[in-house]
Enzyme design. Sequence first.
Site, short mmCIF file in Angstrom:
data_model
loop_
_atom_site.label_atom_id
_atom_site.label_comp_id
_atom_site.label_asym_id
_atom_site.label_seq_id
_atom_site.Cartn_x
_atom_site.Cartn_y
_atom_site.Cartn_z
CG ASP A 30 -2.07 0.98 1.07
OD1 ASP A 30 -3.22 0.53 0.97
OD2 ASP A 30 -1.82 2.20 1.05
CD GLN A 93 -14.68 -0.14 -2.93
OE1 GLN A 93 -15.82 -0.41 -2.57
NE2 GLN A 93 -14.09 -0.74 -3.95
CG HIS A 99 -8.33 -2.91 -2.86
ND1 HIS A 99 -9.23 -2.13 -3.55
CD2 HIS A 99 -8.13 -2.30 -1.67
CE1 HIS A 99 -9.55 -1.08 -2.81
NE2 HIS A 99 -8.90 -1.16 -1.67
CG HIS A 101 -6.92 -2.85 2.80
ND1 HIS A 101 -6.15 -1.73 2.60
CD2 HIS A 101 -8.13 -2.57 2.25
CE1 HIS A 101 -6.87 -0.80 1.97
NE2 HIS A 101 -8.08 -1.30 1.75
P1 5GP Z 1 -9.73 1.47 -0.04
O1 5GP Z 1 -9.95 2.69 0.82
O2 5GP Z 1 -10.36 1.64 -1.41
O3 5GP Z 1 -10.14 0.19 0.63
O4 5GP Z 1 -8.17 1.33 -0.20
C1 5GP Z 1 -7.42 1.88 -1.23
C2 5GP Z 1 -5.98 1.78 -0.81
O5 5GP Z 1 -5.17 1.92 -1.95
C3 5GP Z 1 -5.55 2.84 0.20
O6 5GP Z 1 -5.04 2.21 1.37
C4 5GP Z 1 -4.47 3.63 -0.55
O7 5GP Z 1 -3.40 4.02 0.28
C5 5GP Z 1 -4.03 2.65 -1.62
N1 5GP Z 1 -3.59 3.27 -2.87
C6 5GP Z 1 -4.22 4.26 -3.58
N2 5GP Z 1 -3.54 4.55 -4.69
C7 5GP Z 1 -2.46 3.72 -4.73
C8 5GP Z 1 -1.37 3.56 -5.65
O8 5GP Z 1 -1.26 4.23 -6.68
N3 5GP Z 1 -0.45 2.60 -5.34
C9 5GP Z 1 -0.53 1.82 -4.22
N4 5GP Z 1 0.43 0.92 -4.02
N5 5GP Z 1 -1.55 1.97 -3.32
C10 5GP Z 1 -2.50 2.90 -3.58
#
Ligand code: 5GP
Length: 116
Positions: A30, A93, A99, A101
């Site tokens: 992440d 999200q 995805h 975590h």
């Molecule tokens: P969500 O909130 O959708 O469950 O999680 C998205 C996650 O993706 C967040 O923890 C954020 O830090 C991570 N993230 C967003 N953009 C990128 C990226 O370009 N590269 C990587 N490696 N992680 C990302």
Amino acid sequence: MNDCVFCKIIDGAIPSKRYYEDERMIVIADIDPKAAKHYLAMPKKHYKLLSEMTEADRNDLGVIFATIARIAPELGLGNGYRLVINQGDDAGQTVFHLHIHIMGGQVLDFPDLKKA
Ligand code: 5GP
Ligand code: ZN
């Protein structure tokens, strides 16, 4: 055109270190870690939401979970880890490509979200 940031990582348009890859999935770190170790496992196939998956897709998800369990020691998570899927707005999200975590590398407390 697909504007999904995770599809771009999967396609290689955005370079990213892959901690694991097979025909079905990749695992990356992440970009903004919320734990000592914080990885993201994602299917190569684009699903916006968990709720978009069909029965057949859910079989893929089962294999992805089993793969995470198998590679966890190689990720430095042999002592335990937590898996989280944020589904939709109430869960916060932010990237709409399904995805999982994977968080660990430390003792994780378990927040009482009612108090948040
Ligand atoms: P969500 O909130 O959708 O469950 O999680 C998205 C996650 O993706 C967040 O923890 C954020 O830090 C991570 N993230 C967003 N953009 C990128 C990226 O370009 N590269 C990587 N490696 N992680 C990302
Ligand atoms: Zn995508």
